[in-house]
Design an enzyme around this catalytic site. Structure first.
Site, PDB file in Angstrom:
ATOM      1  N   TYR A  33     -21.762  65.534  21.775  1.00 30.91           N
ATOM      2  CA  TYR A  33     -22.402  66.602  21.007  1.00 30.91           C
ATOM      3  C   TYR A  33     -22.294  67.927  21.742  1.00 30.91           C
ATOM      4  O   TYR A  33     -21.898  67.989  22.907  1.00 30.91           O
ATOM      5  CB  TYR A  33     -23.874  66.258  20.727  1.00 30.91           C
ATOM      6  CG  TYR A  33     -24.790  66.349  21.923  1.00 30.91           C
ATOM      7  CD1 TYR A  33     -24.769  65.390  22.935  1.00 30.91           C
ATOM      8  CD2 TYR A  33     -25.680  67.408  22.049  1.00 30.91           C
ATOM      9  CE1 TYR A  33     -25.603  65.480  24.033  1.00 30.91           C
ATOM     10  CE2 TYR A  33     -26.528  67.506  23.150  1.00 30.91           C
ATOM     11  CZ  TYR A  33     -26.482  66.543  24.134  1.00 30.91           C
ATOM     12  OH  TYR A  33     -27.310  66.649  25.226  1.00 30.91           O
ATOM     13  N   LYS A 148     -20.799  65.096  27.706  1.00 26.94           N
ATOM     14  CA  LYS A 148     -22.002  65.432  26.938  1.00 26.94           C
ATOM     15  C   LYS A 148     -22.176  64.387  25.844  1.00 26.94           C
ATOM     16  O   LYS A 148     -21.863  64.612  24.665  1.00 26.94           O
ATOM     17  CB  LYS A 148     -21.895  66.852  26.367  1.00 26.94           C
ATOM     18  CG  LYS A 148     -23.236  67.417  25.963  1.00 26.94           C
ATOM     19  CD  LYS A 148     -23.173  68.920  25.862  1.00 26.94           C
ATOM     20  CE  LYS A 148     -24.390  69.523  25.207  1.00 26.94           C
ATOM     21  NZ  LYS A 148     -25.641  69.234  25.893  1.00 26.94           N
ATOM     22  N   GLU A 181     -30.009  67.905  38.141  1.00 31.56           N
ATOM     23  CA  GLU A 181     -30.169  68.943  37.109  1.00 31.56           C
ATOM     24  C   GLU A 181     -31.463  68.656  36.383  1.00 31.56           C
ATOM     25  O   GLU A 181     -32.256  67.822  36.833  1.00 31.56           O
ATOM     26  CB  GLU A 181     -28.956  68.949  36.164  1.00 31.56           C
ATOM     27  CG  GLU A 181     -28.711  67.625  35.460  1.00 31.56           C
ATOM     28  CD  GLU A 181     -27.425  67.595  34.632  1.00 31.56           C
ATOM     29  OE1 GLU A 181     -27.053  68.630  34.061  1.00 31.56           O
ATOM     30  OE2 GLU A 181     -26.812  66.515  34.550  1.00 31.56           O
ATOM     31  N   LEU A 206     -23.877  67.851  34.103  1.00 33.03           N
ATOM     32  CA  LEU A 206     -23.207  68.517  32.996  1.00 33.03           C
ATOM     33  C   LEU A 206     -22.870  69.951  33.412  1.00 33.03           C
ATOM     34  O   LEU A 206     -23.725  70.653  33.971  1.00 33.03           O
ATOM     35  CB  LEU A 206     -24.113  68.543  31.764  1.00 33.03           C
ATOM     36  CG  LEU A 206     -23.406  69.110  30.536  1.00 33.03           C
ATOM     37  CD1 LEU A 206     -22.453  68.077  29.940  1.00 33.03           C
ATOM     38  CD2 LEU A 206     -24.394  69.568  29.493  1.00 33.03           C
TER      39      LEU A 206
END
Ligand code: PMP
Length: 283
Positions: A33, A148, A181, A206
């Site tokens: 996505y 992702k 993250e 990411l």
């Protein structure tokens, strides 16, 4: 909520937007996505988002549902049909419908769904003025966080745990005590020398599009950027901490696990970056 969704070739009212129960996105989270912010009708960093979508599909050996040109047109049309000025586009590609079997099907047509809802960018900016609280959570994700993927259970659980602890975001921490993250954001600190530090993108996180944009903006403002991992202790000792993501833009973190970062208020470096990022979106 999006009033009109794009589903495999048609624009349909969201209430009538369905995919098949045998879609591998539903069965296995076998999908990827993107989330793109829209500011005054303009898609922010569209091309890097499409680059990343293609990288994600390639990493999972997934066919693209259409070429980039038609996809740009679909997204533009979706913004128009939803009458969105400031908003958020969500795009999802799955391997499509097939009889349930873990191995890839011999043949399937990728499924492509996109929605566009309003996003109050004034509220996003107001939140950046006060800053947010965050809590650390163990990073229990897989080794391909550069993809992702819609397989987001560890991220969901971490975000929920952070919310239950009274925080807005979860700061994910690896087995060695390093911050990876956020559950849906990239993490940054401002060191004692006033430099920005953020984990390198090669290191199983990411590669955030906002991260890349803020890095460019910081360099333009002559704020040094060091791409190096940092620990929770480094964050607690930092002058400032902030996160970046498409929907949150740049957002100061003022407490971590109920401990103040700096003086517990958004700091001058993050404020400069928030202002510069909003200027960039407005331009
Ligand atoms: N890390 C993760 C795990 C995310 O899910 C996201 C947003 N989807 C980000 C970072 C931020 O990426 P971007 O700036 O491209 O929105």
């Amino acid at each position: 909520m999006s009033r009109v969704a794009y589903v495999n070739g048609s624009y349909v009212p969201t209430a009538d937007a369905y995919v098949h129960i045998n879609d591998r996105g539903y069965q296995f989270a076998d999908g990827v996505y993107e989330g793109i912010t829209v500011c005054k009708g303009k898609m922010i960093d569209l091309e890097p988002h499409l680059d990343r979508l293609w990288r994600s599909m390639q990493a999972l050996a997934m066919d693209a549902p259409m070429q980039r040109g038609p996809m740009r047109l679909v997204l533009t049309e979706l913004i128009r049909r939803n009458r969105v000025s400031d908003g958020f586009l969500y795009l999802q590609v799955t391997r499509g419908e097939a009889v349930r079997d873990h191995a890839f099907p011999a043949f399937s047509i990728p499924s492509f769904v996109a929605t566009c809802r309003r996003l109050n960018l004034n509220a996003v900016r107001a939140r950046a003025t006060t800053g947010i609280s965050a809590s650390t959570q163990p990073d229990i994700r897989w080794g391909r966080c550069d993809v992702k993927s819609t397989s987001l259970l560890p991220n969901i659980l971490a975000k929920q745990a952070a919310r239950e602890a009274g925080g807005f975001e979860a700061v994910l921490v690896d087995a060695d005590g390093f911050v990876t993250e956020g559950s849906s954001t990239n993490m940054w600190i401002v060191t004692k020398d006033g430099a920005l530090k953020t984990r390198p993108t090669e290191d199983n996180i990411l590669a955030g599009i906002t991260r890349a944009r803020v890095k460019t903006i910081a360099e333009h403002l002559q704020i040094p950027v060091i791409e190096e991992s940092f620990t929770v202790e480094d964050a607690l000792a930092a002058k400032e901490m902030f996160l970046t993501s498409s929907t949150s833009c740049a957002l100061p973190i003022v407490t971590l696990d109920e401990k103040k970062i700096g003086d517990g208020n958004p700091g001058p470096v993050a404020k400069r970056l928030v202002d510069a990022y909003f200027d960039f979106m407005d331009a």
